[in-house]
Design a protein around this motif. Structure first.
Motif, mmCIF file in Angstrom:
data_model
loop_
_atom_site.group_PDB
_atom_site.id
_atom_site.type_symbol
_atom_site.label_atom_id
_atom_site.label_comp_id
_atom_site.label_asym_id
_atom_site.label_seq_id
_atom_site.Cartn_x
_atom_site.Cartn_y
_atom_site.Cartn_z
ATOM 1 N N ASP A 57 4.059 -0.816 3.400
ATOM 2 C CA ASP A 57 4.094 -1.876 4.399
ATOM 3 C C ASP A 57 4.947 -1.532 5.607
ATOM 4 O O ASP A 57 4.997 -2.301 6.573
ATOM 5 N N ARG A 58 5.613 -0.381 5.587
ATOM 6 C CA ARG A 58 6.399 0.052 6.738
ATOM 7 C C ARG A 58 5.667 1.077 7.598
ATOM 8 O O ARG A 58 6.146 1.456 8.657
ATOM 9 N N ARG A 59 4.510 1.521 7.129
ATOM 10 C CA ARG A 59 3.717 2.470 7.906
ATOM 11 C C ARG A 59 3.235 1.806 9.188
ATOM 12 O O ARG A 59 2.739 0.672 9.168
ATOM 13 N N LEU A 60 3.374 2.494 10.299
ATOM 14 C CA LEU A 60 2.994 1.913 11.575
ATOM 15 C C LEU A 60 1.494 1.654 11.646
ATOM 16 O O LEU A 60 1.051 0.624 12.178
ATOM 17 N N ASP A 61 0.689 2.555 11.103
ATOM 18 C CA ASP A 61 -0.755 2.336 11.126
ATOM 19 C C ASP A 61 -1.157 1.167 10.229
ATOM 20 O O ASP A 61 -2.075 0.418 10.556
ATOM 21 N N THR A 62 -0.455 0.995 9.121
ATOM 22 C CA THR A 62 -0.697 -0.165 8.260
ATOM 23 C C THR A 62 -0.459 -1.453 9.024
ATOM 24 O O THR A 62 -1.261 -2.391 8.997
ATOM 25 N N ARG A 63 0.656 -1.503 9.725
ATOM 26 C CA ARG A 63 1.032 -2.719 10.450
ATOM 27 C C ARG A 63 0.086 -3.007 11.608
ATOM 28 O O ARG A 63 -0.306 -4.159 11.858
ATOM 29 N N LEU A 64 -0.308 -1.972 12.328
ATOM 30 C CA LEU A 64 -1.256 -2.159 13.426
ATOM 31 C C LEU A 64 -2.616 -2.609 12.901
ATOM 32 O O LEU A 64 -3.246 -3.519 13.464
ATOM 33 N N ALA A 65 -3.066 -1.969 11.823
ATOM 34 C CA ALA A 65 -4.371 -2.320 11.273
ATOM 35 C C ALA A 65 -4.388 -3.772 10.805
ATOM 36 O O ALA A 65 -5.356 -4.505 11.034
ATOM 37 N N ALA A 66 -3.324 -4.188 10.138
ATOM 38 C CA ALA A 66 -3.260 -5.573 9.657
ATOM 39 C C ALA A 66 -3.245 -6.556 10.820
ATOM 40 O O ALA A 66 -3.921 -7.593 10.789
ATOM 41 N N ALA A 67 -2.485 -6.238 11.855
ATOM 42 C CA ALA A 67 -2.396 -7.137 13.009
ATOM 43 C C ALA A 67 -3.740 -7.259 13.715
ATOM 44 O O ALA A 67 -4.167 -8.362 14.089
ATOM 45 N N LEU A 68 -4.433 -6.143 13.906
ATOM 46 C CA LEU A 68 -5.727 -6.180 14.571
ATOM 47 C C LEU A 68 -6.774 -6.881 13.704
ATOM 48 O O LEU A 68 -7.602 -7.648 14.212
ATOM 49 N N MET A 69 -6.734 -6.637 12.406
ATOM 50 C CA MET A 69 -7.702 -7.273 11.523
ATOM 51 C C MET A 69 -7.491 -8.781 11.438
ATOM 52 O O MET A 69 -8.409 -9.533 11.096
ATOM 53 N N SER A 70 -6.296 -9.232 11.789
ATOM 54 C CA SER A 70 -6.012 -10.674 11.729
ATOM 55 C C SER A 70 -6.662 -11.443 12.865
ATOM 56 O O SER A 70 -6.710 -12.679 12.841
ATOM 57 N N ILE A 71 -7.176 -10.744 13.871
ATOM 58 C CA ILE A 71 -7.809 -11.413 15.012
ATOM 59 C C ILE A 71 -9.174 -11.954 14.590
ATOM 60 O O ILE A 71 -9.962 -11.247 13.957
#
Length: 404
Positions: free
Chosen positions: A251-265
């Protein structure tokens, strides 16, 4: 650690957004927020709602005389159409007879505002939300699931973008790279922050005039057919230093965080970092970004297939993230469904008239990336003030500069 949350319904009195943990001394004004919200309203293929629904933003807390104070920041975006929705969206009980009034106006396909919405729309949260939250009416679900909520995220993203710029000189830009089956291709021009005005002036948010015309034609053809159309947007972040994010926890991986944020749209069904899926078709010798020194002796990369992230950590190259937005789920000619009240077959409700949402989708994706990168920057160089964050970041940059 930065924490943010939004509240509010599409046709409620206002949207509210808060962000906590923000340092003091970041320059942010109401005008900064207004400009960000105005960008979200741009784009070809939008419906009539964009013409009459205004974004009246107010800073409620956390900013004084144009500077953040270090306290939680609270923002309010009022709904200019609220007077039309007072009865159906009232927080307090209303007389049953008041809900029998046919308050609907405009498009004949729209159901009257005050009547129960019992025909869930395919592709929306209506049916699973009604069943999960035990509602007989889809109104409580669609009001919160609506993409109108993204106005609050865009406002928060504008605040985050100021932190990125003023602490680390990080800047972001977004554009549209495909609409339906019309695509810019792999050799497309990457925009820079200096292209922002040109992108805002392009109806389909692309720097290529010919592609802009082809995108518009694709939207027009979908609208003529009584249909909707989606596409892909791309966000590029420049100036991101090496080391944001981490490999040590998922959950600290930057790509994980970006992917989750974008998928939340709302409407996003796919996310790609760098060359993503195309990279999977390459052999290893061609897929990875070789580490080299440029003409000035600085360490850089021969390519950027990874989109600026390796092992969950930024590698110093521009971060490139893409989000694929499905066509808007409310199709004008209506899709098959059932009426929850009767169990009979029916057609879905028609609640909006946009044909294509990819241009605002790009702005929303940019805001989400700004929030994630601001949080990652705070993790690495956090402090109570902008001065402290700059000092912490510079110390780190000096250290890695000596090593490479």
């Amino acid at each position: 650690m930065l924490r943010w949350i939004t509240a509010g319904e599409s046709h409620g009195p206002a949207l509210v957004a808060t962000i906590d943990g923000f340092p003091s001394g970041i320059q942010v004004t109401t005008q900064t927020l207004r400009q960000a919200l105005a960008r979200r309203r741009l784009g070809y293929g939008r419906g009539a709602r964009q013409k009459f629904e205004q974004d009246d933003v107010t800073v409620l807390a956390g900013i004084r005389h144009g500077l953040t104070t270090g306290a939680p920041i609270a923002l309010e975006i009022k709904n200019s159409e609220w007077p039309k929705w007072v009865t159906v969206m009232s927080a307090d009980p209303v007389a049953p007879q008041d809900l029998l009034i046919d308050a609907g106006t405009g498009d004949a396909r729209e159901i009257a505002r005050n009547k129960p919405l019992t025909r869930p729309r395919p592709g929306h949260a209506d049916l699973p939300g009604m069943l999960s939250y035990d509602h007989a009416d889809a109104r409580p679900i669609l009001e919160r699931a609506s993409a109108r909520e993204t106005a609050a995220r865009v406002a928060l993203g504008a605040v985050a973008a100021q932190l990125l710029s003023q602490v680390a000189n990080i800047s972001l830009v977004s554009h549209v790279i495909s609409v339906g089956d019309v695509s810019a291709g792999d050799d497309r021009q990457l925009p820079t922050p200096g292209d922002e005005d040109a992108l805002n002036n392009a109806e389909m948010r692309t720097l290529d005039p010919q592609l802009n015309a082809r995108f518009i034609d694709a939207v027009d053809r979908a609208k003529k057919d009584g249909d909707t159309i989606g596409g892909v947007v791309e966000v590029v972040a420049y100036g991101v230093p090496i080391g944001l994010g981490s490999h040590v926890q998922a959950d600290r991986r930057l790509d994980t965080r970006l992917a989750a944020a974008l998928m939340s749209i709302q409407s996003v069904k796919g996310v790609e970092i760098g060359d993503g899926f195309r990279q999977a078709a390459l052999r290893g010798s061609a897929a990875h970004d070789e580490i080299i020194r440029d003409a000035n002796g600085n360490v850089t990369r021969a390519s950027n297939h990874a989109g600026g992230i390796e092992g969950g950590t930024s590698n110093g190259q521009p971060i490139i993230a893409r989000a694929a937005l499905k066509p808007i789920s409310t199709v004008p000619h209506a899709l098959r469904t059932i009426d929850i009240a009767t169990g009979e077959e029916a057609v879905g409700l028609h609640q909006r008239s946009d044909t294509c949402q990819v241009v605002p989708g790009a702005i929303i994706a940019e805001a989400e990336c700004a929030l994630v990168l601001a949080d990652a920057l705070f993790d690495h160089a956090g402090g109570n003030s902008v001065t402290e964050m700059r000092r912490n970041l510079q110390s780190y940059l000096d250290a890695i500069g000596e090593r490479i």
